[in-house]
Write a protein that holds these residues in place. Structure first.
Motif, mmCIF file in Angstrom:
data_model
loop_
_atom_site.group_PDB
_atom_site.id
_atom_site.type_symbol
_atom_site.label_atom_id
_atom_site.label_comp_id
_atom_site.label_asym_id
_atom_site.label_seq_id
_atom_site.Cartn_x
_atom_site.Cartn_y
_atom_site.Cartn_z
ATOM 1 N N LEU A 125 46.620 33.208 -17.488
ATOM 2 C CA LEU A 125 47.193 34.397 -16.853
ATOM 3 C C LEU A 125 46.100 35.350 -16.367
ATOM 4 O O LEU A 125 46.139 35.827 -15.226
ATOM 5 N N VAL A 126 45.109 35.603 -17.219
ATOM 6 C CA VAL A 126 44.032 36.522 -16.843
ATOM 7 C C VAL A 126 43.190 35.928 -15.713
ATOM 8 O O VAL A 126 42.858 36.606 -14.729
ATOM 9 N N ALA A 127 42.838 34.637 -15.834
ATOM 10 C CA ALA A 127 41.987 34.006 -14.825
ATOM 11 C C ALA A 127 42.677 33.948 -13.464
ATOM 12 O O ALA A 127 42.059 34.231 -12.431
ATOM 13 N N VAL A 128 43.957 33.588 -13.456
ATOM 14 C CA VAL A 128 44.689 33.503 -12.184
ATOM 15 C C VAL A 128 44.838 34.884 -11.559
ATOM 16 O O VAL A 128 44.727 35.037 -10.335
ATOM 17 N N SER A 129 45.079 35.905 -12.374
ATOM 18 C CA SER A 129 45.204 37.268 -11.841
ATOM 19 C C SER A 129 43.894 37.721 -11.201
ATOM 20 O O SER A 129 43.891 38.284 -10.095
ATOM 21 N N ILE A 130 42.777 37.475 -11.892
ATOM 22 C CA ILE A 130 41.474 37.860 -11.342
ATOM 23 C C ILE A 130 41.184 37.087 -10.061
ATOM 24 O O ILE A 130 40.735 37.652 -9.055
ATOM 25 N N ASN A 131 41.435 35.800 -10.088
ATOM 26 C CA ASN A 131 41.145 34.971 -8.920
ATOM 27 C C ASN A 131 42.069 35.288 -7.753
ATOM 28 O O ASN A 131 41.688 35.106 -6.597
ATOM 29 N N MET A 132 43.274 35.743 -8.046
ATOM 30 C CA MET A 132 44.181 36.108 -6.961
ATOM 31 C C MET A 132 43.655 37.342 -6.225
ATOM 32 O O MET A 132 43.642 37.379 -4.996
ATOM 33 N N ILE A 133 43.187 38.337 -6.985
ATOM 34 C CA ILE A 133 42.616 39.534 -6.357
ATOM 35 C C ILE A 133 41.351 39.175 -5.577
ATOM 36 O O ILE A 133 41.174 39.579 -4.420
ATOM 37 N N PHE A 134 40.462 38.405 -6.220
ATOM 38 C CA PHE A 134 39.221 38.020 -5.542
ATOM 39 C C PHE A 134 39.502 37.133 -4.335
ATOM 40 O O PHE A 134 38.905 37.310 -3.272
ATOM 41 N N GLY A 135 40.417 36.180 -4.481
ATOM 42 C CA GLY A 135 40.695 35.247 -3.395
ATOM 43 C C GLY A 135 41.250 35.933 -2.168
ATOM 44 O O GLY A 135 40.832 35.643 -1.036
ATOM 45 N N VAL A 136 42.185 36.866 -2.366
ATOM 46 C CA VAL A 136 42.752 37.594 -1.231
ATOM 47 C C VAL A 136 41.684 38.458 -0.562
ATOM 48 O O VAL A 136 41.564 38.483 0.674
ATOM 49 N N ALA A 137 40.880 39.158 -1.380
ATOM 50 C CA ALA A 137 39.838 40.018 -0.818
ATOM 51 C C ALA A 137 38.789 39.207 -0.063
ATOM 52 O O ALA A 137 38.386 39.565 1.054
ATOM 53 N N ALA A 138 38.343 38.091 -0.664
ATOM 54 C CA ALA A 138 37.320 37.277 -0.019
ATOM 55 C C ALA A 138 37.855 36.634 1.260
ATOM 56 O O ALA A 138 37.166 36.615 2.295
ATOM 57 N N ALA A 139 39.068 36.103 1.209
ATOM 58 C CA ALA A 139 39.646 35.474 2.396
ATOM 59 C C ALA A 139 39.873 36.493 3.506
ATOM 60 O O ALA A 139 39.636 36.203 4.687
ATOM 61 N N TRP A 140 40.316 37.686 3.150
ATOM 62 C CA TRP A 140 40.533 38.739 4.144
ATOM 63 C C TRP A 140 39.213 39.130 4.804
ATOM 64 O O TRP A 140 39.126 39.264 6.025
ATOM 65 N N ALA A 141 38.158 39.279 3.993
ATOM 66 C CA ALA A 141 36.862 39.662 4.546
ATOM 67 C C ALA A 141 36.300 38.571 5.457
ATOM 68 O O ALA A 141 35.796 38.845 6.554
ATOM 69 N N ILE A 142 36.402 37.319 5.012
ATOM 70 C CA ILE A 142 35.818 36.218 5.790
ATOM 71 C C ILE A 142 36.609 35.956 7.067
ATOM 72 O O ILE A 142 36.037 35.690 8.125
ATOM 73 N N ALA A 143 37.928 36.036 6.978
ATOM 74 C CA ALA A 143 38.758 35.678 8.135
ATOM 75 C C ALA A 143 38.910 36.815 9.146
ATOM 76 O O ALA A 143 39.074 36.561 10.339
ATOM 77 N N LYS A 144 38.825 38.059 8.688
ATOM 78 C CA LYS A 144 39.155 39.179 9.565
ATOM 79 C C LYS A 144 37.946 39.961 10.065
ATOM 80 O O LYS A 144 38.069 40.715 11.030
ATOM 81 N N PHE A 145 36.785 39.795 9.416
ATOM 82 C CA PHE A 145 35.643 40.632 9.759
ATOM 83 C C PHE A 145 34.387 39.792 9.967
ATOM 84 O O PHE A 145 34.299 38.657 9.490
ATOM 85 N N GLU A 146 33.443 40.362 10.669
ATOM 86 C CA GLU A 146 32.114 39.788 10.831
ATOM 87 C C GLU A 146 31.111 40.696 10.125
ATOM 88 O O GLU A 146 31.085 41.907 10.380
ATOM 89 N N PHE A 147 30.293 40.132 9.245
ATOM 90 C CA PHE A 147 29.336 40.936 8.494
ATOM 91 C C PHE A 147 28.155 40.060 8.098
ATOM 92 O O PHE A 147 28.243 38.824 8.092
ATOM 93 N N VAL A 148 27.057 40.707 7.756
ATOM 94 C CA VAL A 148 25.857 39.996 7.329
ATOM 95 C C VAL A 148 26.109 39.359 5.965
ATOM 96 O O VAL A 148 26.607 40.009 5.046
ATOM 97 N N GLY A 149 25.766 38.085 5.850
ATOM 98 C CA GLY A 149 25.971 37.368 4.593
ATOM 99 C C GLY A 149 27.312 36.657 4.503
ATOM 100 O O GLY A 149 27.678 36.161 3.432
#
Length: 295
Positions: A80-104
């Motif tokens: 439960l804890v791992a999936v909750s953490i990964n859900m927040i990280f996964g959405v944030a990371a996917a949103w950043a990678i798919a929607k924005f251009e940035f260094v790194g």
């Protein structure tokens, strides 16, 4: 006079694409089904047959045993804890990678795949070197009075590490395919960032997010290598379900080992069923979108 060319239907295209003789198709189908039966169905049936070998009462006694129940609760807590953490990280990371251009951006995409390339046992050893009694952060941990290795926090950390690519990797292609037009339209109409996320982005990715959560949950509940290194195998305290199965099997308590293993097998079957339902819903949604665009 030009000869009229009839449009090729979907059935026609499928028929034209299949040129192999019927016996070749039958051989391939039988071979694939035989492989699945030998390496998937037979072991699965063997687990349930051995679990029920001594009857329902022995099966139930092995499941409700205090150590088994403690392993079930620890597995559910870590998942439960791992999936909750990964859900927040996964959405944030996917949103950043798919929607924005940035260094790194390419570095972040590569790091997301890191757990796929690193052995779970190695990742567990890394956590021991960082948070163990002689680890790099041992003085800080001791001053705070926190115990990570051979305790529940270490199991959660190891589970988070081995499972965090699943949700992000499911969402990145979904968000890239959708583009940014709808979010930009929402912003032009006066929506702020959170309103855009909750009312535009999240509804569009809900099936991909659910699919990633299902895969992440299945992987978390079945994790063995990394958790085995950081748990310490303390019965009733730091043993998850896979570790409890190993201990029972090593003690030649085969009936109880298969009984507990059958829980993991049932979770796997349930995961496949939910996964199939999500895929069907996703395919139906894509088909309806294609029809609406065509019309």
């Amino acid at each position: 006079m030009k000869e009229e060319v009839l449009p090729v239907t979907r059935v026609g295209r499928k028929a034209c694409a299949i040129t192999e003789p019927r016996w070749v198709r039958w051989c391939l189908t039988v071979g694939a089904l035989s492989f699945l039966a030998l390496f998937l169905l037979v072991p699965l049936l063997a687990v349930f047959i051995n679990a029920l070998d001594k009857g329902i009462s022995a099966y139930w006694a092995a499941i409700v045993e205090p150590e088994a129940w403690a392993a079930i609760k620890l597995t559910l807590t870590a998942t439960l804890v791992a999936v909750s953490i990964n859900m927040i990280f996964g959405v944030a990371a996917a949103w950043a990678i798919a929607k924005f251009e940035f260094v790194g951006k390419n570095i972040l995409t590569t790091l997301i795949d890191l757990p796929f390339a690193v052995s779970p046992v190695i990742s567990g050893l890394v956590f021991v070197l960082l948070f163990g009694a002689q680890g790099l952060f041992a003085p800080v941990i001791e001053s705070l009075g926190i115990k990570i290795i051979f305790a529940t926090p270490g199991i959660i950390l190891a589970t988070v590490f081995v499972t965090f690519p699943f949700i992000a990797r499911e969402l990145i292609p979904v968000m890239q395919e959708q583009g940014t037009e709808e979010e930009e339209a929402a912003l032009v109409l006066g929506a702020n960032g959170w309103q855009t996320f909750w009312r535009v982005t999240l509804p569009n990715i809900k099936w991909g997010l659910l699919y990633g959560v299902i895969l992440c949950t299945a992987r978390a509940m079945g994790e063995f290598g990394a958790v085995s290194v950081v748990s310490g195998h303390i019965r009733g305290l730091t043993n998850t379900l896979p570790l409890h199965v190993e201990i029972l099997y090593n003690e030649y308590n085969f009936s109880a080992a298969f009984a507990v293993a059958s829980l993991l097998a049932l979770i796997a079957v349930l995961t496949l069923i939910i996964k199939s339902i999500v895929e069907w819903q996703t395919q139906r949604k894509l088909s309806s979108q294609d029809e609406s665009k065509t019309n």
